[in-house]
Write a protein that holds these residues in place. Sequence first.
Motif, PDB file in Angstrom:
ATOM      1  N   ASN A 128      -9.198 -44.232  17.438  1.00  0.00           N
ATOM      2  CA  ASN A 128      -9.373 -42.784  17.402  1.00  0.00           C
ATOM      3  C   ASN A 128      -8.490 -42.163  18.480  1.00  0.00           C
ATOM      4  OD1 ASN A 128     -10.308 -40.119  17.762  1.00  0.00           O
ATOM      5  ND2 ASN A 128     -12.345 -40.648  17.014  1.00  0.00           N
ATOM      6  N   VAL A 129      -7.321 -41.687  18.077  1.00  0.00           N
ATOM      7  CA  VAL A 129      -6.354 -41.166  19.044  1.00  0.00           C
ATOM      8  C   VAL A 129      -6.865 -39.920  19.770  1.00  0.00           C
ATOM      9  CG1 VAL A 129      -4.040 -40.172  19.302  1.00  0.00           C
ATOM     10  CG2 VAL A 129      -4.373 -42.212  17.894  1.00  0.00           C
ATOM     11  N   GLU A 184      -9.851 -39.153  20.547  1.00  0.00           N
ATOM     12  CA  GLU A 184     -10.840 -39.622  21.521  1.00  0.00           C
ATOM     13  C   GLU A 184     -10.150 -40.280  22.705  1.00  0.00           C
ATOM     14  OE1 GLU A 184     -14.455 -39.885  23.196  1.00  0.00           O
ATOM     15  OE2 GLU A 184     -14.094 -38.958  21.242  1.00  0.00           O
ATOM     16  N   ALA A 185      -9.088 -41.045  22.442  1.00  0.00           N
ATOM     17  CA  ALA A 185      -8.320 -41.685  23.514  1.00  0.00           C
ATOM     18  C   ALA A 185      -7.663 -40.644  24.407  1.00  0.00           C
ATOM     19  CB  ALA A 185      -7.273 -42.621  22.920  1.00  0.00           C
ATOM     20  N   VAL A 186      -7.185 -39.576  23.808  1.00  0.00           N
ATOM     21  CA  VAL A 186      -6.559 -38.489  24.578  1.00  0.00           C
ATOM     22  C   VAL A 186      -7.594 -37.822  25.488  1.00  0.00           C
ATOM     23  CG1 VAL A 186      -5.472 -36.210  24.408  1.00  0.00           C
ATOM     24  CG2 VAL A 186      -4.732 -38.071  22.892  1.00  0.00           C
ATOM     25  N   GLN A 199      -2.394 -46.052  28.250  1.00  0.00           N
ATOM     26  CA  GLN A 199      -1.675 -44.860  27.806  1.00  0.00           C
ATOM     27  C   GLN A 199      -0.955 -45.078  26.476  1.00  0.00           C
ATOM     28  OE1 GLN A 199       0.242 -43.960  31.934  1.00  0.00           O
ATOM     29  NE2 GLN A 199      -0.029 -41.957  30.960  1.00  0.00           N
ATOM     30  N   LYS A 200      -1.079 -46.288  25.921  1.00  0.00           N
ATOM     31  CA  LYS A 200      -0.448 -46.590  24.628  1.00  0.00           C
ATOM     32  C   LYS A 200      -1.415 -46.186  23.505  1.00  0.00           C
ATOM     33  CE  LYS A 200       2.278 -50.509  26.387  1.00  0.00           C
ATOM     34  NZ  LYS A 200       3.623 -49.960  26.128  1.00  0.00           N
ATOM     35  N   LEU A 201      -1.249 -44.993  22.985  1.00  0.00           N
ATOM     36  CA  LEU A 201      -2.188 -44.462  21.996  1.00  0.00           C
ATOM     37  C   LEU A 201      -2.219 -45.285  20.719  1.00  0.00           C
ATOM     38  CD1 LEU A 201      -1.565 -40.624  22.419  1.00  0.00           C
ATOM     39  CD2 LEU A 201      -3.379 -42.024  23.438  1.00  0.00           C
ATOM     40  N   GLU A 202      -1.152 -46.029  20.463  1.00  0.00           N
ATOM     41  CA  GLU A 202      -1.093 -46.798  19.219  1.00  0.00           C
ATOM     42  C   GLU A 202      -2.060 -47.970  19.182  1.00  0.00           C
ATOM     43  OE1 GLU A 202       2.342 -48.323  21.870  1.00  0.00           O
ATOM     44  OE2 GLU A 202       1.339 -46.413  21.404  1.00  0.00           O
ATOM     45  N   LEU A 240      -8.194 -40.057  28.426  1.00  0.00           N
ATOM     46  CA  LEU A 240      -7.081 -39.967  29.370  1.00  0.00           C
ATOM     47  C   LEU A 240      -7.171 -38.692  30.202  1.00  0.00           C
ATOM     48  CD1 LEU A 240      -4.049 -41.246  27.260  1.00  0.00           C
ATOM     49  CD2 LEU A 240      -5.019 -42.324  29.309  1.00  0.00           C
ATOM     50  N   PHE A 259      -5.242 -47.673  19.952  1.00  0.00           N
ATOM     51  CA  PHE A 259      -6.596 -47.133  19.810  1.00  0.00           C
ATOM     52  C   PHE A 259      -6.864 -46.672  18.379  1.00  0.00           C
ATOM     53  CE2 PHE A 259      -5.609 -46.571  24.335  1.00  0.00           C
ATOM     54  CZ  PHE A 259      -6.711 -47.206  24.895  1.00  0.00           C
ATOM     55  N   ASN A 284     -13.001 -48.181  21.599  1.00  0.00           N
ATOM     56  CA  ASN A 284     -11.982 -47.469  20.818  1.00  0.00           C
ATOM     57  C   ASN A 284     -10.735 -48.317  20.564  1.00  0.00           C
ATOM     58  OD1 ASN A 284     -10.930 -45.290  19.405  1.00  0.00           O
ATOM     59  ND2 ASN A 284     -10.137 -44.262  21.214  1.00  0.00           N
TER      60      ASN A 284
END
Length: 301
Positions: A117-118, A120-122, A110-113, A125, A115, A174
Amino acid sequence: MYNKQSLTIEEQIVQLINRGLVITDSDLAFHFLSHISYYRLAGYWWPMQSEPKENHVFKTGSRFEDVISLYNFDRELRIIVFDAIEKIEISLRTKLIYHLSHEFGPWWFQKLEIFQNVPEAVKTLAVIEEELARSKDIFIKSHKTKHKDDLRFPPSWKTLELTSFGALSKIYGNLKNDVKSKDIIAKELGLVNHTYLPSWLQSLAQIRNYCAHHSRLWNKNLPGRPKLLANPPFNWITKIPEEKEMHMLYIHLCCMKYLLNIIQPHNNLKPQLIDLLGKYPSVDPNALGLKVNWQNEALWK
């Protein structure tokens, strides 16, 4: 405008015979066509048809029995491949959970920092959240009951047990390249660093989905292209497929075997494939891209 109408099974059989497919037992053909759709079987008789394919005329000597033999071969091939990919998937899941939880904590995913490509990470999730919402697993229900006030997902060792191989491969690919665990995982799986593993995982995830949805692997134009190491640290093949052959299953089988040799050194992928090919001698190994004497390559010994 598409104007074809549905045919009865009897009409399907007549049409195949009129197009030149040899059917010696109409009752047997009726049985198979009543359980396996005409269009699904068409993927196996397509190579038996003469050019131009649009005329749907079968080559002389094409037999319905051979179509069914190909179908059964492919079905058993998918079982073997699915079993191999399962071991790779579980290993990847284990390594992601272990290494990244130690590097960034239980909620690292859950730590977007971390990744590249944010967005894509979202998206990933959101998929995970849907999987959690659908889950009937006791360990997830118990976690939600005990920790009602904690709005975070369950920790990675619980959440990622529900995550698909496709999502896991996206999560790994990612990760930012300076994430230490990304290289550690690649090295533990014999791929030296993060440069190569993402393409392998992406290809295997696609093949896994074909297996899960009972799609054809035999004579398939596979979309994935695994990026190959020039000098892998462990046993590999000397006869590398040409670019025009990279869409065939063989190179993907080699990638599976390479990973399996590390994950499960005494795996039985080679004897399974040899036994399957021996069981169906009419199947052309070239349709899978298998090289001559492939079984004698260092990778497969």
